[in-house]
Design a protein around this motif. Structure first.
Motif, PDB file in Angstrom:
ATOM      1  N   ALA A 213       4.843  -5.889  -6.308  1.00 23.36           N
ATOM      2  CA  ALA A 213       5.975  -5.422  -7.097  1.00 23.36           C
ATOM      3  C   ALA A 213       7.227  -5.280  -6.239  1.00 23.36           C
ATOM      4  O   ALA A 213       8.342  -5.481  -6.704  1.00 23.36           O
ATOM      5  N   MET A 214       7.023  -4.920  -4.961  1.00 23.75           N
ATOM      6  CA  MET A 214       8.173  -4.660  -4.092  1.00 23.75           C
ATOM      7  C   MET A 214       8.589  -5.899  -3.296  1.00 23.75           C
ATOM      8  O   MET A 214       9.596  -5.868  -2.583  1.00 23.75           O
ATOM      9  N   ALA A 215       7.798  -6.991  -3.425  1.00 28.90           N
ATOM     10  CA  ALA A 215       8.035  -8.172  -2.577  1.00 28.90           C
ATOM     11  C   ALA A 215       9.493  -8.657  -2.592  1.00 28.90           C
ATOM     12  O   ALA A 215      10.047  -8.940  -1.518  1.00 28.90           O
ATOM     13  N   PRO A 216      10.132  -8.701  -3.767  1.00 27.72           N
ATOM     14  CA  PRO A 216      11.524  -9.173  -3.774  1.00 27.72           C
ATOM     15  C   PRO A 216      12.432  -8.322  -2.888  1.00 27.72           C
ATOM     16  O   PRO A 216      13.256  -8.844  -2.147  1.00 27.72           O
ATOM     17  N   HIS A 217      12.254  -6.975  -2.943  1.00 24.09           N
ATOM     18  CA  HIS A 217      13.110  -6.094  -2.135  1.00 24.09           C
ATOM     19  C   HIS A 217      12.821  -6.279  -0.656  1.00 24.09           C
ATOM     20  O   HIS A 217      13.727  -6.234   0.165  1.00 24.09           O
ATOM     21  N   VAL A 218      11.529  -6.477  -0.339  1.00 24.61           N
ATOM     22  CA  VAL A 218      11.139  -6.654   1.062  1.00 24.61           C
ATOM     23  C   VAL A 218      11.814  -7.901   1.634  1.00 24.61           C
ATOM     24  O   VAL A 218      12.395  -7.860   2.718  1.00 24.61           O
ATOM     25  N   SER A 219      11.759  -9.002   0.851  1.00 24.99           N
ATOM     26  CA  SER A 219      12.342 -10.227   1.420  1.00 24.99           C
ATOM     27  C   SER A 219      13.867 -10.159   1.364  1.00 24.99           C
ATOM     28  O   SER A 219      14.538 -10.705   2.244  1.00 24.99           O
ATOM     29  N   GLU A 220      14.412  -9.485   0.375  1.00 20.95           N
ATOM     30  CA  GLU A 220      15.866  -9.312   0.307  1.00 20.95           C
ATOM     31  C   GLU A 220      16.388  -8.640   1.583  1.00 20.95           C
ATOM     32  O   GLU A 220      17.449  -8.967   2.084  1.00 20.95           O
ATOM     33  N   ARG A 221      15.607  -7.684   2.102  1.00 19.50           N
ATOM     34  CA  ARG A 221      16.014  -6.975   3.324  1.00 19.50           C
ATOM     35  C   ARG A 221      15.538  -7.707   4.586  1.00 19.50           C
ATOM     36  O   ARG A 221      15.648  -7.180   5.683  1.00 19.50           O
ATOM     37  N   ARG A 222      14.954  -8.880   4.412  1.00 14.85           N
ATOM     38  CA  ARG A 222      14.443  -9.692   5.526  1.00 14.85           C
ATOM     39  C   ARG A 222      13.457  -8.887   6.393  1.00 14.85           C
ATOM     40  O   ARG A 222      13.559  -8.825   7.604  1.00 14.85           O
TER      41      ARG A 222
ATOM     42  N   LYS B 297      -1.333   7.612 -10.142  1.00 15.03           N
ATOM     43  CA  LYS B 297      -0.630   8.530  -9.222  1.00 15.03           C
ATOM     44  C   LYS B 297      -0.615   7.944  -7.802  1.00 15.03           C
ATOM     45  O   LYS B 297       0.386   8.035  -7.107  1.00 15.03           O
ATOM     46  N   VAL B 298      -1.732   7.299  -7.421  1.00 17.21           N
ATOM     47  CA  VAL B 298      -1.779   6.672  -6.098  1.00 17.21           C
ATOM     48  C   VAL B 298      -0.722   5.572  -6.033  1.00 17.21           C
ATOM     49  O   VAL B 298       0.020   5.440  -5.057  1.00 17.21           O
ATOM     50  N   GLU B 299      -0.619   4.815  -7.114  1.00 21.82           N
ATOM     51  CA  GLU B 299       0.379   3.756  -7.202  1.00 21.82           C
ATOM     52  C   GLU B 299       1.784   4.320  -7.035  1.00 21.82           C
ATOM     53  O   GLU B 299       2.592   3.809  -6.254  1.00 21.82           O
ATOM     54  N   GLN B 300       2.028   5.420  -7.740  1.00 26.38           N
ATOM     55  CA  GLN B 300       3.347   6.053  -7.688  1.00 26.38           C
ATOM     56  C   GLN B 300       3.679   6.482  -6.253  1.00 26.38           C
ATOM     57  O   GLN B 300       4.783   6.261  -5.767  1.00 26.38           O
ATOM     58  N   ILE B 301       2.672   7.062  -5.560  1.00 32.80           N
ATOM     59  CA  ILE B 301       2.892   7.516  -4.182  1.00 32.80           C
ATOM     60  C   ILE B 301       3.185   6.325  -3.269  1.00 32.80           C
ATOM     61  O   ILE B 301       4.145   6.331  -2.495  1.00 32.80           O
ATOM     62  N   LEU B 302       2.363   5.265  -3.396  1.00 40.95           N
ATOM     63  CA  LEU B 302       2.538   4.115  -2.516  1.00 40.95           C
ATOM     64  C   LEU B 302       3.865   3.414  -2.767  1.00 40.95           C
ATOM     65  O   LEU B 302       4.534   2.954  -1.833  1.00 40.95           O
ATOM     66  N   LEU B 303       4.255   3.377  -4.040  1.00 40.10           N
ATOM     67  CA  LEU B 303       5.537   2.766  -4.392  1.00 40.10           C
ATOM     68  C   LEU B 303       6.673   3.530  -3.706  1.00 40.10           C
ATOM     69  O   LEU B 303       7.595   2.942  -3.141  1.00 40.10           O
ATOM     70  N   ASN B 304       6.567   4.846  -3.744  1.00 41.61           N
ATOM     71  CA  ASN B 304       7.583   5.675  -3.100  1.00 41.61           C
ATOM     72  C   ASN B 304       7.603   5.433  -1.588  1.00 41.61           C
ATOM     73  O   ASN B 304       8.661   5.265  -0.991  1.00 41.61           O
ATOM     74  N   LEU B 305       6.418   5.388  -0.977  1.00 37.27           N
ATOM     75  CA  LEU B 305       6.355   5.215   0.481  1.00 37.27           C
ATOM     76  C   LEU B 305       6.905   3.846   0.884  1.00 37.27           C
ATOM     77  O   LEU B 305       7.662   3.719   1.842  1.00 37.27           O
ATOM     78  N   LEU B 306       6.525   2.818   0.094  1.00 41.40           N
ATOM     79  CA  LEU B 306       6.979   1.468   0.444  1.00 41.40           C
ATOM     80  C   LEU B 306       8.485   1.339   0.217  1.00 41.40           C
ATOM     81  O   LEU B 306       9.194   0.758   1.042  1.00 41.40           O
ATOM     82  N   SER B 307       9.001   1.920  -0.890  1.00 44.22           N
ATOM     83  CA  SER B 307      10.447   1.749  -1.096  1.00 44.22           C
ATOM     84  C   SER B 307      11.229   2.540  -0.054  1.00 44.22           C
ATOM     85  O   SER B 307      12.298   2.106   0.366  1.00 44.22           O
TER      86      SER B 307
ATOM     87  N   ASP C 190     -15.995  11.928   4.383  1.00 40.98           N
ATOM     88  CA  ASP C 190     -15.688  12.045   2.962  1.00 40.98           C
ATOM     89  C   ASP C 190     -14.197  11.841   2.679  1.00 40.98           C
ATOM     90  O   ASP C 190     -13.711  12.248   1.649  1.00 40.98           O
ATOM     91  N   ARG C 191     -13.468  11.220   3.657  1.00 38.19           N
ATOM     92  CA  ARG C 191     -12.034  11.011   3.458  1.00 38.19           C
ATOM     93  C   ARG C 191     -11.668   9.534   3.505  1.00 38.19           C
ATOM     94  O   ARG C 191     -12.309   8.738   4.207  1.00 38.19           O
ATOM     95  N   VAL C 192     -10.587   9.207   2.776  1.00 43.17           N
ATOM     96  CA  VAL C 192     -10.021   7.863   2.852  1.00 43.17           C
ATOM     97  C   VAL C 192      -8.601   8.020   3.360  1.00 43.17           C
ATOM     98  O   VAL C 192      -7.899   8.945   2.950  1.00 43.17           O
ATOM     99  N   ARG C 193      -8.207   7.130   4.249  1.00 47.81           N
ATOM    100  CA  ARG C 193      -6.896   7.264   4.872  1.00 47.81           C
ATOM    101  C   ARG C 193      -6.117   5.975   4.753  1.00 47.81           C
ATOM    102  O   ARG C 193      -6.637   4.913   5.061  1.00 47.81           O
ATOM    103  N   LEU C 194      -4.863   6.093   4.298  1.00 43.63           N
ATOM    104  CA  LEU C 194      -4.019   4.910   4.163  1.00 43.63           C
ATOM    105  C   LEU C 194      -2.697   5.200   4.858  1.00 43.63           C
ATOM    106  O   LEU C 194      -2.049   6.198   4.581  1.00 43.63           O
ATOM    107  N   THR C 195      -2.337   4.314   5.805  1.00 42.26           N
ATOM    108  CA  THR C 195      -1.090   4.558   6.556  1.00 42.26           C
ATOM    109  C   THR C 195      -0.126   3.410   6.354  1.00 42.26           C
ATOM    110  O   THR C 195      -0.522   2.238   6.379  1.00 42.26           O
ATOM    111  N   ILE C 196       1.138   3.756   6.117  1.00 48.93           N
ATOM    112  CA  ILE C 196       2.183   2.734   6.065  1.00 48.93           C
ATOM    113  C   ILE C 196       3.176   3.034   7.188  1.00 48.93           C
ATOM    114  O   ILE C 196       3.699   4.138   7.285  1.00 48.93           O
ATOM    115  N   ARG C 197       3.329   2.019   8.053  1.00 49.44           N
ATOM    116  CA  ARG C 197       4.122   2.196   9.269  1.00 49.44           C
ATOM    117  C   ARG C 197       5.344   1.285   9.175  1.00 49.44           C
ATOM    118  O   ARG C 197       5.235   0.161   8.714  1.00 49.44           O
TER     119      ARG C 197
END
Ligand code: ADP
Length: 397
Positions: free
Chosen positions: A260-269, A289-299, A320-327
């Motif tokens: 969903a965010m691909a256009p913005h990502v490439s727009e910003r090179r 809700k997970v989608e909403q959080i990730l969308l916020n983090l990616l944007s 018992d945990r799952v971890r997702l990191t965006i750097r």
């Protein structure tokens, strides 16, 4: 014979040079020396080395000789070398011509009595100490009582302030919710009419008019996302958010959000890569809700990373945990603001160099949502060293 039969007093006579002349049964019982031991001997055997050193035996007799009678108490020595506490009365014995013939000496063993007195004294001391302790304990109890009273008064005051703050917060949240809702209607109308114009349904547009209408639509969309943030925030604050919890394959959500965010990502090179995210990493959460959080983090990563930068996803599961990191390789966040950015309406650098739009609500909403699902949202970052946001969620069994 009378003197001889007395058993609880040691009675003996000595000549002027302190040689023992008689020794009754009391003296035998008290000292352990028999009359054979003592008659003809000097009285010095009955004295302690210290008393002998200070010449006590001679002084006692001299006193008695001078005033007729001498009385004292002190330690004396038994045959077995143990000591006993003695009351000693020495009386000078003179004949009818007033010539000194010797001394009569009466000794009473007061060791037991002295011990009793000592015990009574100690007992009294103990009682006094116990009394003092009791008084002190009572004083402490009084102080504690006062303290408890103060604390409960403060607690009541705090409760009152909390209730005040709660109701202020509720009023603010209600206001936000109502306002946002009221704003949506005209905003949707603006969007709708702008679309009508853009499609040429009201007649053809010049190129300039077309560009203007596009600007209206872009601004309308920005405003819409702001208002949606506000609505979301006030709903979460008011506890009006329902969660539909199920198994969420993390890599799937990441892929969808990234697409969903691909256009913005490439727009910003920017370069975006998914380093590792096995399909086996499955969270127990509400997918939307997970989608909403990730969308916020990616944007955010897109907004705050200058062109040419890199955005990387990693995810893992442990226990018992799952971890997702965006750097990202963006301009980062100063250490003293790392917690602030999760507060509503906080934007680092707002005021002087605010480069991008937004209400400062995205992270606050995202963290609230993560925590409501039993997870958390945390950040590691340093100025000019990029940021890493980590979403932590319960793992599906
Ligand atoms: P918004 O993005 O609408 O300002 P957020 O709550 O999403 O609000 O973020 C709050 C602030 O945190 C942002 O204004 C920005 O200063 C900082 N921030 C968020 N994400 C990043 C990031 N990836 N890199 C640098 N700063 C960030």
């Amino acid at each position: 014979m009378l003197v001889e039969d007395i058993t609880d007093l040691a009675i003996y006579a000595v000549d002027p040079r302190a040689t023992i002349l008689s020794w009754n049964s009391g003296a035998e019982i008290t000292t352990g020396f028999s009359s054979d031991d003592m008659i003809g001997q000097s009285i010095v055997r009955l004295y302690t080395p210290q008393d002998l050193a200070s010449n006590l035996p001679a002084r006692e007799l001299e006193q008695a000789m001078a005033v007729g009678r001498f009385e004292s108490t002190g330690w004396r020595v038994r045959k077995d070398r143990t000591h006993f506490w003695a009351k000693v009365v020495v009386t000078a014995l003179r004949n009818s011509a007033n010539v000194l013939e010797g001394f009569g000496i009466v000794v009473q063993d007061l060791t037991a009595q002295r011990e009793t007195e000592r015990q009574q004294y100690e007992h009294a001391l103990q009682l006094a100490a116990r009394d003092a302790a009791r008084l002190e304990a009572e004083e402490r109890a009084r102080e504690l009582g006062d303290l408890v009273e103060q604390i409960s008064a403060q607690t009541i005051e705090l409760e009152r302030r909390r209730a005040e703050a709660d109701s202020a917060m509720r009023a603010k949240t209600d206001f936000l919710a109502t306002m946002s809702h009221e704003l949506l209607t005209p905003l949707n109308a603006i969007g709708g009419y702008a679309s009508l114009l853009a499609m040429g349904l009201r007649g053809p547009l010049t190129a300039e008019q077309h560009a203007d209408v596009e600007r209206i639509r872009t601004s309308q969309l920005q405003l819409l996302s702001l208002i949606n943030d506000l609505l979301n925030f006030s709903r979460i604050e008011a506890g009006h958010v329902a969660f539909t919890v199920g198994d969420v394959v993390v890599s799937e959500v990441v892929r969808e959000v990234a697409e969903a965010m691909a256009p913005h990502v490439s727009e910003r090179r920017l370069v975006e890569e998914r380093a590792e995210c096995p399909d086996a990493v499955v969270a127990r959460a509400d997918r939307s809700k997970v989608e909403q959080i990730l969308l916020n983090l990616l944007s955010n990563a897109v907004k705050y990373t200058p062109p040419g930068g890199r955005i990387t996803w990693t995810c893992s599961a442990a226990d018992d945990r799952v971890r997702l990191t965006i750097r990202d390789t963006g301009h980062g966040i100063p250490a003293d603001r790392l917690e602030d950015i999760f507060e509503p309406f906080v934007q680092v650098g707002r005021g002087f160099a605010r480069p991008v739009e937004g209400a400062g609500l995205g992270l606050s909403i995202s963290r609230d949502l993560a925590r409501a699902m039993g997870g958390d949202l945390t950040v590691e970052s340093a100025p000019n060293a990029g940021s890493a946001f980590t979403l932590d969620l319960p793992r599906a069994r």
